[in-house]
Design a protein around this motif. Structure first.
Motif, mmCIF file in Angstrom:
data_model
loop_
_atom_site.group_PDB
_atom_site.id
_atom_site.type_symbol
_atom_site.label_atom_id
_atom_site.label_comp_id
_atom_site.label_asym_id
_atom_site.label_seq_id
_atom_site.Cartn_x
_atom_site.Cartn_y
_atom_site.Cartn_z
ATOM 1 N N ARG A 57 -26.059 -32.271 0.239
ATOM 2 C CA ARG A 57 -25.808 -30.829 0.184
ATOM 3 C C ARG A 57 -27.094 -30.016 0.347
ATOM 4 O O ARG A 57 -27.117 -29.009 1.054
ATOM 5 C CB ARG A 57 -25.118 -30.483 -1.132
ATOM 6 N N ARG A 58 -28.173 -30.440 -0.301
ATOM 7 C CA ARG A 58 -29.429 -29.711 -0.200
ATOM 8 C C ARG A 58 -30.016 -29.800 1.209
ATOM 9 O O ARG A 58 -30.540 -28.800 1.739
ATOM 10 C CB ARG A 58 -30.436 -30.244 -1.221
ATOM 11 N N ARG A 59 -29.939 -30.961 1.838
ATOM 12 C CA ARG A 59 -30.458 -31.089 3.199
ATOM 13 C C ARG A 59 -29.566 -30.354 4.202
ATOM 14 O O ARG A 59 -30.059 -29.813 5.192
ATOM 15 C CB ARG A 59 -30.578 -32.574 3.572
ATOM 16 N N TYR A 60 -28.287 -30.344 3.920
ATOM 17 C CA TYR A 60 -27.364 -29.609 4.791
ATOM 18 C C TYR A 60 -27.700 -28.121 4.777
ATOM 19 O O TYR A 60 -27.544 -27.423 5.802
ATOM 20 C CB TYR A 60 -25.931 -29.847 4.329
ATOM 21 N N GLU A 61 -28.173 -27.595 3.646
ATOM 22 C CA GLU A 61 -28.542 -26.184 3.548
ATOM 23 C C GLU A 61 -29.705 -25.834 4.468
ATOM 24 O O GLU A 61 -29.872 -24.672 4.852
ATOM 25 C CB GLU A 61 -28.913 -25.834 2.107
ATOM 26 N N ARG A 62 -30.517 -26.830 4.849
ATOM 27 C CA ARG A 62 -31.690 -26.579 5.695
ATOM 28 C C ARG A 62 -31.341 -26.534 7.192
ATOM 29 O O ARG A 62 -32.212 -26.260 8.012
ATOM 30 C CB ARG A 62 -32.741 -27.661 5.459
#
Length: 450
Positions: free
Chosen positions: A347-352
């Protein structure tokens, strides 16, 4: 030295004939004196053991060792309503006296007596000195055992175990809540034994100390009733940390926090000696009270008897409360490390990603062969690496959670990993921020307000 072999059988006739010839030249009173002396020496040796046992018991009683906090911690005694003591430990084989569960004095006398025996006891069949090695070394320190009169056992299995652990420090592990399991809905705590020379990359190979209940399959609704009422047996176990990380982070998608505990070498060794003794112990498991978090507290109290962690919990013991309790102890907790769950990483990498990159990712997840298309190859190498890392994490997550299509996801993941291996660039190491608050900073588990 030849009693068990053929050499004794060949020599024995000659030996006995020589003894007869020589005895004929020795006066009878001398022979009688020699026999009497040998017999008295044998009796004196046996009486000496008994006398030393009695002496140690007398000295232990005079010093009041059975009433000390250290002895009560080793036997898990708690004061009961009638003013006496009852051990929370429920395995009969843990006590050497029939009255040991409720009588600290009887247990210390039985323990000292059994130290003189090489009888194998417990599930692992060891001498008492080795099976209850923390008791042995504590009593030896208090009573200054004479090794000539009470020879120490070698305890090679314990020494081999310690060599494998190669301990330097202890870390408290807190996996966050897991709502699919009632026993883990408030989180969980366990301990990790950090090895000497360990690095941030190799700490995952260390061993853990975990307390958990043994629950049969398909318990249904009885799982709740027996768990609340202490209907299951709980025991300690140890396994490599990477297996627990796989279970918590990759399968159950739980964030993990690691709290390094500042224990001295002597405290670490005392605690591990008591952990070794726990191989002969079991406890009735209660979800709200004597659970995974509670049973770790006595281990640390054995390491330092000045700590009174168990006294802080009366009605219930929740993992988050134990973390806050440790944090409140001055100087106990050192560095804290966050290990994000796989879904948190995704989820955090998808936000980037940009909106266009998110579209590319969705197409790659459905058809990994698209990574060979010119449109994908024209992306900057760092962005391609990030997309492939996210794709691999997501496919591995799906292969665990969707068993019907497990092979499909694994096949796609292999294709993604092959493409990723061709990119000679490191993965994005930007720290992953959790979506939830650290357990030691969160709100308390109960409060009253208007």
């Amino acid at each position: 030295m030849f009693l068990g072999g053929s050499r004794f059988q060949r020599r024995s006739p000659r030996f006995f004939s020589l003894a007869v010839r020589r005895s004929q030249s020795i006066p009878a009173f001398v022979v009688l004196l020699l026999v009497t002396t040998l017999a008295s020496n044998v009796d004196a040796g046996e009486i000496g053991d008994q006398a030393y046992r009695a002496e140690l018991i007398r000295r232990a009683t005079g010093a009041g060792l059975a009433n000390t906090r250290e002895w009560h911690l080793l036997l898990h005694y708690r004061r009961d309503f009638l003013g006496g003591h009852t051990s929370e430990q429920d395995e009969p084989g843990f006590f050497l006296s029939p009255d040991g569960k409720t009588d600290p004095q009887a247990e210390i006398e039985a323990t000292l007596t059994k130290f003189f025996s090489d009888e194998l006891i417990g599930q692992a069949k060891q001498p008492v000195q080795c099976a209850f090695i923390a008791r042995y070394y504590w009593l030896k320190e208090k009573l200054s055992f004479d090794d000539r009169r009470l020879p120490p056992q070698p305890c090679e299995r314990f020494q081999n175990w310690m060599e494998v652990l190669n301990p330097q420090s202890i870390t408290l592990i807190f996996p966050s809540a897991f709502m699919n399991n009632a026993a883990s809905m408030f989180g969980h705590t366990l301990l990790r034994v950090d090895q000497k020379g360990q690095t941030s990359q190799t700490r995952i190979l260390a061993y853990t100390i975990n307390f958990m209940a043994t629950v049969p399959d398909d318990e249904g609704i009885m799982f709740a009733f027996r768990g609340i009422g202490g209907g299951y047996k709980g025991s300690f176990s140890g396994m490599p940390y990477y297996l627990k990380v796989k279970e918590y982070r990759d399968i159950e998608n739980r964030d993990i926090w690691e709290y390094r505990l500042n224990l001295t070498d002597a405290q670490v060794r005392r605690m591990l000696m008591h952990v070794w003794e726990m191989g002969n112990a079991s406890f009735d498991y209660f979800f709200f009270r004597e659970n995974c978090s509670y049973q770790l507290l006595p281990l640390l109290e054995v390491a330092n008897s000045d700590w009174h962690f168990t006294d802080q919990f009366t009605g219930w013991t929740l993992p988050g409360d134990t973390v806050r309790l440790f944090m409140a102890q001055p100087g106990l907790v050192g560095a804290a490390v966050y290990r994000p769950a796989r879904t948190t990483q995704i989820r955090r990498r998808y936000e980037r990603l940009s909106s266009d990159e998110r579209g590319v990712l969705r197409r790659v997840l459905r058809e990994p062969a698209l990574v060979r298309d010119p449109a994908f190859q024209q992306l900057p190498i760092e962005r391609r690496a990030l997309l492939l890392d996210i794709a691999s994490d997501y496919l591995r997550y799906q292969s665990v959670t969707d068993q019907k299509r497990e092979e499909t996801y694994k096949s796609r993941d292999r294709e993604v990993l092959i493409a990723r291996s061709e990119l000679k660039v490191k993965s994005d190491d930007t720290p992953i921020e959790p979506f939830v608050t650290k357990p030691d900073l969160g709100h308390r588990t109960s409060r009253i307000g208007m």
